[in-house]
Design a protein around this motif. Structure first.
Motif, PDB file in Angstrom:
ATOM      1  N   GLU A  85       0.779  -1.135   0.113  1.00  0.00           N
ATOM      2  CA  GLU A  85       0.054   0.038   0.169  1.00  0.00           C
ATOM      3  C   GLU A  85       0.868   1.165   0.075  1.00  0.00           C
ATOM      4  OE1 GLU A  85      -3.845   1.753   2.400  1.00  0.00           O
ATOM      5  OE2 GLU A  85      -2.519   0.471   3.340  1.00  0.00           O
ATOM      6  N   ARG A  86       2.144   1.373   0.705  1.00  0.00           N
ATOM      7  CA  ARG A  86       2.667   2.542   0.851  1.00  0.00           C
ATOM      8  C   ARG A  86       3.537   2.693  -0.491  1.00  0.00           C
ATOM      9  NH1 ARG A  86       7.828   3.161   0.760  1.00  0.00           N
ATOM     10  NH2 ARG A  86       8.261   0.896   0.670  1.00  0.00           N
ATOM     11  N   ALA A  87       4.282   1.459  -0.943  1.00  0.00           N
ATOM     12  CA  ALA A  87       4.719   1.702  -2.371  1.00  0.00           C
ATOM     13  C   ALA A  87       3.744   2.017  -3.386  1.00  0.00           C
ATOM     14  CB  ALA A  87       5.563   0.414  -2.716  1.00  0.00           C
ATOM     15  N   ALA A  88       2.641   1.776  -3.343  1.00  0.00           N
ATOM     16  CA  ALA A  88       1.837   2.236  -4.503  1.00  0.00           C
ATOM     17  C   ALA A  88       2.215   1.709  -5.941  1.00  0.00           C
ATOM     18  CB  ALA A  88       1.520   3.422  -4.439  1.00  0.00           C
ATOM     19  N   PRO A  89       2.658   0.548  -6.094  1.00  0.00           N
ATOM     20  CA  PRO A  89       3.059   0.148  -7.616  1.00  0.00           C
ATOM     21  C   PRO A  89       1.944   0.083  -8.463  1.00  0.00           C
ATOM     22  CG  PRO A  89       2.658  -1.874  -6.068  1.00  0.00           C
ATOM     23  CD  PRO A  89       2.443  -0.668  -5.222  1.00  0.00           C
ATOM     24  N   ASP A  90       2.323   0.336  -9.685  1.00  0.00           N
ATOM     25  CA  ASP A  90       1.495   0.265 -10.899  1.00  0.00           C
ATOM     26  C   ASP A  90       1.198  -1.229 -11.328  1.00  0.00           C
ATOM     27  OD1 ASP A  90       0.970   3.280 -10.976  1.00  0.00           O
ATOM     28  OD2 ASP A  90       3.149   3.229 -11.927  1.00  0.00           O
ATOM     29  N   ILE A  91       2.455  -1.914 -11.263  1.00  0.00           N
ATOM     30  CA  ILE A  91       2.345  -3.074 -11.599  1.00  0.00           C
ATOM     31  C   ILE A  91       3.037  -4.152 -10.555  1.00  0.00           C
ATOM     32  CG2 ILE A  91       3.306  -4.815 -13.295  1.00  0.00           C
ATOM     33  CD1 ILE A  91       3.397  -2.334 -15.354  1.00  0.00           C
ATOM     34  N   VAL A  92       2.710  -5.469 -10.433  1.00  0.00           N
ATOM     35  CA  VAL A  92       3.611  -6.275  -9.526  1.00  0.00           C
ATOM     36  C   VAL A  92       3.686  -7.620 -10.500  1.00  0.00           C
ATOM     37  CG1 VAL A  92       3.396  -7.887  -7.500  1.00  0.00           C
ATOM     38  CG2 VAL A  92       2.223  -5.462  -7.482  1.00  0.00           C
ATOM     39  N   ILE A  93       5.298  -7.916 -10.663  1.00  0.00           N
ATOM     40  CA  ILE A  93       5.496  -9.116 -11.363  1.00  0.00           C
ATOM     41  C   ILE A  93       5.720 -10.291 -10.263  1.00  0.00           C
ATOM     42  CG2 ILE A  93       7.433 -10.114 -12.657  1.00  0.00           C
ATOM     43  CD1 ILE A  93       8.404  -7.105 -13.222  1.00  0.00           C
ATOM     44  N   VAL A  94       4.982 -11.006 -10.494  1.00  0.00           N
ATOM     45  CA  VAL A  94       5.033 -12.151  -9.456  1.00  0.00           C
ATOM     46  C   VAL A  94       5.785 -13.518 -10.064  1.00  0.00           C
ATOM     47  CG1 VAL A  94       3.405 -13.707  -8.037  1.00  0.00           C
ATOM     48  CG2 VAL A  94       2.631 -11.522  -8.559  1.00  0.00           C
ATOM     49  N   ILE A  95       6.923 -13.755  -9.165  1.00  0.00           N
ATOM     50  CA  ILE A  95       7.576 -14.708  -9.508  1.00  0.00           C
ATOM     51  C   ILE A  95       7.032 -16.140  -8.621  1.00  0.00           C
ATOM     52  CG2 ILE A  95       9.830 -15.765  -9.688  1.00  0.00           C
ATOM     53  CD1 ILE A  95      10.789 -12.846  -9.747  1.00  0.00           C
ATOM     54  N   GLY A 149      -4.083  -8.120 -15.940  1.00  0.00           N
ATOM     55  CA  GLY A 149      -2.685  -8.416 -16.477  1.00  0.00           C
ATOM     56  C   GLY A 149      -2.185  -6.978 -16.787  1.00  0.00           C
ATOM     57  N   HIS A 150      -0.953  -7.120 -17.576  1.00  0.00           N
ATOM     58  CA  HIS A 150      -0.430  -5.750 -18.244  1.00  0.00           C
ATOM     59  C   HIS A 150       0.330  -6.286 -19.315  1.00  0.00           C
ATOM     60  CE1 HIS A 150       1.307  -1.793 -18.583  1.00  0.00           C
ATOM     61  NE2 HIS A 150       0.491  -1.517 -17.677  1.00  0.00           N
ATOM     62  N   PRO A 151      -0.289  -6.533 -20.520  1.00  0.00           N
ATOM     63  CA  PRO A 151       0.142  -7.043 -21.673  1.00  0.00           C
ATOM     64  C   PRO A 151       1.285  -6.191 -22.212  1.00  0.00           C
ATOM     65  CG  PRO A 151      -2.184  -7.216 -21.818  1.00  0.00           C
ATOM     66  CD  PRO A 151      -1.750  -6.318 -20.831  1.00  0.00           C
ATOM     67  N   ASP A 152       1.082  -4.797 -22.065  1.00  0.00           N
ATOM     68  CA  ASP A 152       2.318  -4.018 -22.755  1.00  0.00           C
ATOM     69  C   ASP A 152       3.458  -4.151 -22.051  1.00  0.00           C
ATOM     70  OD1 ASP A 152       0.568  -3.061 -24.499  1.00  0.00           O
ATOM     71  OD2 ASP A 152      -0.022  -1.275 -23.571  1.00  0.00           O
ATOM     72  N   PHE A 153       3.538  -3.911 -20.811  1.00  0.00           N
ATOM     73  CA  PHE A 153       4.843  -4.167 -20.002  1.00  0.00           C
ATOM     74  C   PHE A 153       5.333  -5.590 -20.023  1.00  0.00           C
ATOM     75  CE2 PHE A 153       7.681  -4.035 -16.029  1.00  0.00           C
ATOM     76  CZ  PHE A 153       8.208  -2.832 -16.586  1.00  0.00           C
ATOM     77  N   ALA A 154       4.682  -6.482 -19.961  1.00  0.00           N
ATOM     78  CA  ALA A 154       4.992  -8.010 -20.154  1.00  0.00           C
ATOM     79  C   ALA A 154       5.767  -8.022 -21.469  1.00  0.00           C
ATOM     80  CB  ALA A 154       3.908  -8.759 -19.975  1.00  0.00           C
ATOM     81  N   LEU A 155       4.976  -7.446 -22.337  1.00  0.00           N
ATOM     82  CA  LEU A 155       5.900  -7.554 -23.800  1.00  0.00           C
ATOM     83  C   LEU A 155       7.335  -7.276 -23.593  1.00  0.00           C
ATOM     84  CD1 LEU A 155       3.020  -7.380 -26.621  1.00  0.00           C
ATOM     85  CD2 LEU A 155       4.516  -9.160 -26.022  1.00  0.00           C
ATOM     86  N   GLU A 156       7.410  -5.876 -23.008  1.00  0.00           N
ATOM     87  CA  GLU A 156       8.659  -5.188 -22.890  1.00  0.00           C
ATOM     88  C   GLU A 156       9.603  -6.237 -22.100  1.00  0.00           C
ATOM     89  OE1 GLU A 156       9.408  -1.388 -21.472  1.00  0.00           O
ATOM     90  OE2 GLU A 156       7.295  -0.725 -21.719  1.00  0.00           O
ATOM     91  N   PRO A 200      -2.594  -4.405 -11.431  1.00  0.00           N
ATOM     92  CA  PRO A 200      -1.986  -5.655 -12.663  1.00  0.00           C
ATOM     93  C   PRO A 200      -0.926  -6.307 -12.183  1.00  0.00           C
ATOM     94  CG  PRO A 200      -2.688  -3.271 -13.668  1.00  0.00           C
ATOM     95  CD  PRO A 200      -2.649  -3.389 -11.909  1.00  0.00           C
ATOM     96  N   ILE A 201      -0.766  -7.490 -12.538  1.00  0.00           N
ATOM     97  CA  ILE A 201       0.169  -8.585 -12.241  1.00  0.00           C
ATOM     98  C   ILE A 201       0.850  -9.147 -13.521  1.00  0.00           C
ATOM     99  CG2 ILE A 201      -0.690  -9.097  -9.818  1.00  0.00           C
ATOM    100  CD1 ILE A 201      -1.741 -11.910 -11.045  1.00  0.00           C
ATOM    101  N   ILE A 202       1.885  -9.304 -13.357  1.00  0.00           N
ATOM    102  CA  ILE A 202       2.477 -10.333 -14.495  1.00  0.00           C
ATOM    103  C   ILE A 202       3.250 -11.351 -13.748  1.00  0.00           C
ATOM    104  CG2 ILE A 202       4.192  -9.966 -16.295  1.00  0.00           C
ATOM    105  CD1 ILE A 202       3.857  -7.118 -16.507  1.00  0.00           C
ATOM    106  N   PRO A 203       2.572 -12.526 -13.999  1.00  0.00           N
ATOM    107  CA  PRO A 203       3.177 -13.720 -13.762  1.00  0.00           C
ATOM    108  C   PRO A 203       4.450 -14.346 -14.332  1.00  0.00           C
ATOM    109  CG  PRO A 203       0.625 -13.909 -14.196  1.00  0.00           C
ATOM    110  CD  PRO A 203       1.465 -12.792 -14.882  1.00  0.00           C
ATOM    111  N   ARG A 239       5.834   2.402 -11.633  1.00  0.00           N
ATOM    112  CA  ARG A 239       6.277   2.100 -10.415  1.00  0.00           C
ATOM    113  C   ARG A 239       6.203   0.438 -10.360  1.00  0.00           C
ATOM    114  NH1 ARG A 239       7.008   5.732  -6.626  1.00  0.00           N
ATOM    115  NH2 ARG A 239       6.379   4.406  -4.789  1.00  0.00           N
ATOM    116  N   VAL A 240       7.391  -0.265 -10.328  1.00  0.00           N
ATOM    117  CA  VAL A 240       7.175  -1.858 -10.124  1.00  0.00           C
ATOM    118  C   VAL A 240       7.542  -2.349  -8.992  1.00  0.00           C
ATOM    119  CG1 VAL A 240       7.848  -3.797 -11.469  1.00  0.00           C
ATOM    120  CG2 VAL A 240       7.615  -1.574 -12.703  1.00  0.00           C
ATOM    121  N   ALA A 241       6.751  -3.452  -8.600  1.00  0.00           N
ATOM    122  CA  ALA A 241       7.106  -4.512  -7.474  1.00  0.00           C
ATOM    123  C   ALA A 241       7.426  -5.741  -8.039  1.00  0.00           C
ATOM    124  CB  ALA A 241       5.986  -4.389  -6.477  1.00  0.00           C
ATOM    125  N   VAL A 242       8.157  -6.335  -7.286  1.00  0.00           N
ATOM    126  CA  VAL A 242       8.533  -7.678  -7.654  1.00  0.00           C
ATOM    127  C   VAL A 242       8.236  -8.451  -6.551  1.00  0.00           C
ATOM    128  CG1 VAL A 242       9.973  -9.435  -8.571  1.00  0.00           C
ATOM    129  CG2 VAL A 242      10.267  -6.866  -9.317  1.00  0.00           C
TER     130      VAL A 242
END
Length: 328
Positions: A85-95, A149-156, A200-203, A239-242
């Motif tokens: 919540e504090r970091a307020a990421p736009d996207i979370v990449i979940v590994i 999801g987030h197709p655009d950033f996932a493609l990047e 949005p998450i990117i698995p 702003r990306v979280a992993v």
């Protein structure tokens, strides 16, 4: 430029969705498990484990102790949720690892990235005991759930990693979630840590469980470092979280192995890369998700971590549960 604002590691064991009074249901599975693995690669059943090590944990494998640990674990999870919540990421990449939920053993990529618009979960069969229904809800597998999801950033990410000699499998849709969809490694962190936020998450799906195409610890860390480079060189302003989902050692608690990981999450690159394959079998293989995330987080500072060795039976079967976050 995109910025990595947060990295998180969390276990996703079923017991994190259950009160301590229900943990005996998972202990029963330990007693039947023919593939309990030790850090040296030994594979044995419960009777063989007792013959080898005895039953020294009878005083901790109790409901009062489980309740205490369960309370602490929920506090740890609340802390991670607050950091998101504090970091307020736009996207979370979940590994995370896929356990025959989207892919199947025998048709399992070593690493895959999902670039679809909708991340759709697979659901458990209706004919499960009540305690498993609680787990299914905590995993977002009680019914079909759809996360953005987030197709655009996932493609990047895909293009950037391929340019850095990381060969990927890809997937961009879930056609039949009743047959195959996303599982607990991805549903648990969204359900437990995101609150009411729709992020949005990117698995990123690792094959940790199913030989022969399991990547080494060194390769996982290197791919994590490459992923960090791709993110930081993106022309976007996200702003990306992993987030690492899974682990640590199970289904025998190997506390020495777990603490080797935890003690080296910051600055211990060589040690993380050197963890041998034989230490990372069965459930303990999910440590690879943390090692890859540590590679991504190498530009951040480890701010906090917590570890709870949960021994569910007198012989020490159970899981090493861990939580951590990195930030600037």
């Amino acid at each position: 430029m995109a910025e990595i604002v947060l990295a998180i590691g969390t276990s996703h064991t079923p017991i994190l969705t259950l009160p301590g009074s229900e943990w005996h249901n998972r202990a029963a599975a330990d007693l039947r498990n023919p593939r309990l693995t030790l850090e040296d690669g030994t594979v044995l059943n419960y009777e063989e484990l007792v013959a080898r090590n005895g039953e020294p944990y009878g005083d901790v494998a109790t409901v009062p102790m489980f309740n205490q640990i369960a309370y602490r674990c929920q506090q740890h999870l609340d802390r991670l949720a607050a950091e998101i919540e504090r970091a307020a990421p736009d996207i979370v990449i979940v590994i995370g690892d896929d356990q025959s939920e989207l892919y199947r053993p025998g048709n399992m990529p070593a690493i895959a990235i999902y670039w679809g618009q909708d991340v759709v979960t697979h659901s458990y069969d209706d004919e499960i005991p009540d305690w498993m229904k609680t787990v299914a809800k905590g995993y977002a597998m009680d019914e079909t759930h759809v996360f953005p999801g987030h197709p655009d950033f996932a493609l990047e990410l895909i293009h950037g990693l391929m340019d850095r000699d990381v060969d990927l499998a890809v997937c961009n849709e879930v056609k039949d979630p009743q047959n195959a969809g996303f599982g607990h490694a991805f549903g648990f962190p969204v359900e437990r840590l995101f609150g009411e936020r729709s992020i949005p998450i990117i698995p990123v799906l690792l094959n940790t469980y199913y030989p022969p195409n399991v990547m080494s610890a060194a390769r996982c860390h290197d791919v994590g470092e490459a992923l960090r480079q791709v993110i930081e060189q993106s022309p976007s302003d996200y702003r990306v979280a992993v987030l690492a989902s899974g682990g640590l050692s199970h289904f025998v608690v190997e506390e020495g192995l777990d603490r080797r990981l935890m003690d080296n999450l910051s600055g211990g690159r060589d040690i993380l890369r050197s963890i041998p394959r034989e230490a990372l079998l069965e459930g303990s293989s999910e440590i690879l998700n943390w090692i890859m995330t540590a590679g991504v987080a190498s530009g951040l500072a480890l701010q906090w971590s917590a570890y709870e060795p949960i021994r569910r039976t007198p012989a020490g079967t159970g899981i090493g549960v861990a939580f951590a976050y990195w930030s600037k």
